[in-house]
Design a protein around this motif. Structure first.
Motif, PDB file in Angstrom:
ATOM      1  N   GLY A 256       0.780  -1.226   0.000  1.00 61.45           N
ATOM      2  CA  GLY A 256       0.000   0.000   0.000  1.00 61.45           C
ATOM      3  C   GLY A 256       0.812   1.276   0.000  1.00 61.45           C
ATOM      4  O   GLY A 256       0.248   2.361   0.043  1.00 61.45           O
ATOM      5  N   HIS A 257       2.136   1.171  -0.056  1.00 68.43           N
ATOM      6  CA  HIS A 257       2.979   2.367  -0.014  1.00 68.43           C
ATOM      7  C   HIS A 257       2.729   3.281  -1.214  1.00 68.43           C
ATOM      8  O   HIS A 257       2.638   4.500  -1.063  1.00 68.43           O
ATOM      9  CB  HIS A 257       4.465   1.996   0.054  1.00 68.43           C
ATOM     10  CG  HIS A 257       4.832   1.228   1.274  1.00 68.43           C
ATOM     11  ND1 HIS A 257       4.779   1.763   2.533  1.00 68.43           N
ATOM     12  CD2 HIS A 257       5.235  -0.059   1.420  1.00 68.43           C
ATOM     13  CE1 HIS A 257       5.139   0.859   3.411  1.00 68.43           C
ATOM     14  NE2 HIS A 257       5.418  -0.262   2.763  1.00 68.43           N
ATOM     15  N   ALA A 258       2.626   2.708  -2.391  1.00 68.11           N
ATOM     16  CA  ALA A 258       2.425   3.527  -3.596  1.00 68.11           C
ATOM     17  C   ALA A 258       1.109   4.296  -3.504  1.00 68.11           C
ATOM     18  O   ALA A 258       1.053   5.480  -3.824  1.00 68.11           O
ATOM     19  CB  ALA A 258       2.446   2.655  -4.847  1.00 68.11           C
ATOM     20  N   TYR A 259       0.059   3.622  -3.053  1.00 68.72           N
ATOM     21  CA  TYR A 259      -1.237   4.300  -2.941  1.00 68.72           C
ATOM     22  C   TYR A 259      -1.215   5.399  -1.891  1.00 68.72           C
ATOM     23  O   TYR A 259      -1.770   6.463  -2.095  1.00 68.72           O
ATOM     24  CB  TYR A 259      -2.342   3.295  -2.622  1.00 68.72           C
ATOM     25  CG  TYR A 259      -2.787   2.543  -3.834  1.00 68.72           C
ATOM     26  CD1 TYR A 259      -3.446   3.190  -4.878  1.00 68.72           C
ATOM     27  CD2 TYR A 259      -2.545   1.190  -3.958  1.00 68.72           C
ATOM     28  CE1 TYR A 259      -3.841   2.506  -6.004  1.00 68.72           C
ATOM     29  CE2 TYR A 259      -2.940   0.495  -5.082  1.00 68.72           C
ATOM     30  CZ  TYR A 259      -3.589   1.161  -6.095  1.00 68.72           C
ATOM     31  OH  TYR A 259      -3.976   0.483  -7.211  1.00 68.72           O
ATOM     32  N   ARG A 260      -0.589   5.111  -0.753  1.00 65.30           N
ATOM     33  CA  ARG A 260      -0.503   6.150   0.289  1.00 65.30           C
ATOM     34  C   ARG A 260       0.253   7.368  -0.232  1.00 65.30           C
ATOM     35  O   ARG A 260      -0.172   8.502  -0.019  1.00 65.30           O
ATOM     36  CB  ARG A 260       0.166   5.595   1.548  1.00 65.30           C
ATOM     37  CG  ARG A 260      -0.786   4.856   2.447  1.00 65.30           C
ATOM     38  CD  ARG A 260      -0.192   4.629   3.827  1.00 65.30           C
ATOM     39  NE  ARG A 260       0.964   3.745   3.795  1.00 65.30           N
ATOM     40  CZ  ARG A 260       0.895   2.422   3.765  1.00 65.30           C
ATOM     41  NH1 ARG A 260      -0.260   1.824   3.751  1.00 65.30           N
ATOM     42  NH2 ARG A 260       2.000   1.695   3.756  1.00 65.30           N
ATOM     43  N   ASN A 261       1.349   7.129  -0.913  1.00 64.42           N
ATOM     44  CA  ASN A 261       2.131   8.241  -1.467  1.00 64.42           C
ATOM     45  C   ASN A 261       1.326   9.001  -2.521  1.00 64.42           C
ATOM     46  O   ASN A 261       1.320  10.229  -2.544  1.00 64.42           O
ATOM     47  CB  ASN A 261       3.443   7.743  -2.062  1.00 64.42           C
ATOM     48  CG  ASN A 261       4.381   7.217  -1.011  1.00 64.42           C
ATOM     49  OD1 ASN A 261       4.293   7.560   0.160  1.00 64.42           O
ATOM     50  ND2 ASN A 261       5.292   6.351  -1.411  1.00 64.42           N
ATOM     51  N   ALA A 262       0.664   8.276  -3.412  1.00 62.23           N
ATOM     52  CA  ALA A 262      -0.148   8.916  -4.452  1.00 62.23           C
ATOM     53  C   ALA A 262      -1.291   9.702  -3.818  1.00 62.23           C
ATOM     54  O   ALA A 262      -1.584  10.828  -4.224  1.00 62.23           O
ATOM     55  CB  ALA A 262      -0.699   7.873  -5.413  1.00 62.23           C
ATOM     56  N   LEU A 263      -1.940   9.124  -2.818  1.00 61.74           N
ATOM     57  CA  LEU A 263      -3.035   9.797  -2.129  1.00 61.74           C
ATOM     58  C   LEU A 263      -2.561  11.084  -1.473  1.00 61.74           C
ATOM     59  O   LEU A 263      -3.206  12.135  -1.606  1.00 61.74           O
ATOM     60  CB  LEU A 263      -3.650   8.867  -1.087  1.00 61.74           C
ATOM     61  CG  LEU A 263      -4.774   9.426  -0.229  1.00 61.74           C
ATOM     62  CD1 LEU A 263      -5.939   9.897  -1.097  1.00 61.74           C
ATOM     63  CD2 LEU A 263      -5.232   8.384   0.773  1.00 61.74           C
TER      64      LEU A 263
END
Length: 126
Positions: A102-109
């Motif tokens: 979920g790191h990519a999504y958290r960063n994108a969010l």
């Protein structure tokens, strides 16, 4: 005779990307949610990372084929590469192929939240 890029995309790329089984399965699994989310609004599909671009282009061309007012852009996990003008005032749908930690999504969010005033109408995450 001049080269018409729009006709090239519609006649060549559209049918080709939509023929891939992975794209067909992705769209089939999510189409009701995508259509419900977008409604009649303008939308921007954002392909996250390399695989998200593949699925994002599939969703983009599928929506274009359905007659939706949709744009497509890409970005990495930290918002680099995002063409904000394509996203401004539109519902945002982010595509990726998988979530592991979920790191990519958290960063994108977080990136899009910081830009929310300037571009995002709503957010939806795949």
């Amino acid at each position: 005779m001049t080269f018409n890029f729009k006709i090239f995309i519609i006649n060549y790329m559209l049918p080709n990307i939509l023929k891939y089984e992975a794209i067909q399965k992705f769209i089939e699994a999510l189409k009701e949610d995508i259509l419900e989310y977008i409604g009649k609004d303008k939308a921007c599909i954002i392909g996250l990372g390399e695989n998200g671009v593949f699925y994002g282009e599939g969703v983009y061309f599928w929506l274009k084929k359905q007659g939706y007012n949709v744009t497509f852009t890409t970005m990495n996990d930290y918002g680099e590469g995002l063409e904000e003008r394509k996203a401004k005032g539109r519902k945002i749908l982010i595509t990726d192929s998988h979530i592991i930690a979920g790191h990519a999504y958290r960063n994108a969010l977080e990136t899009l939240k910081k830009k929310k005033e300037s571009i995002v109408k709503e957010s939806f995450w795949y």
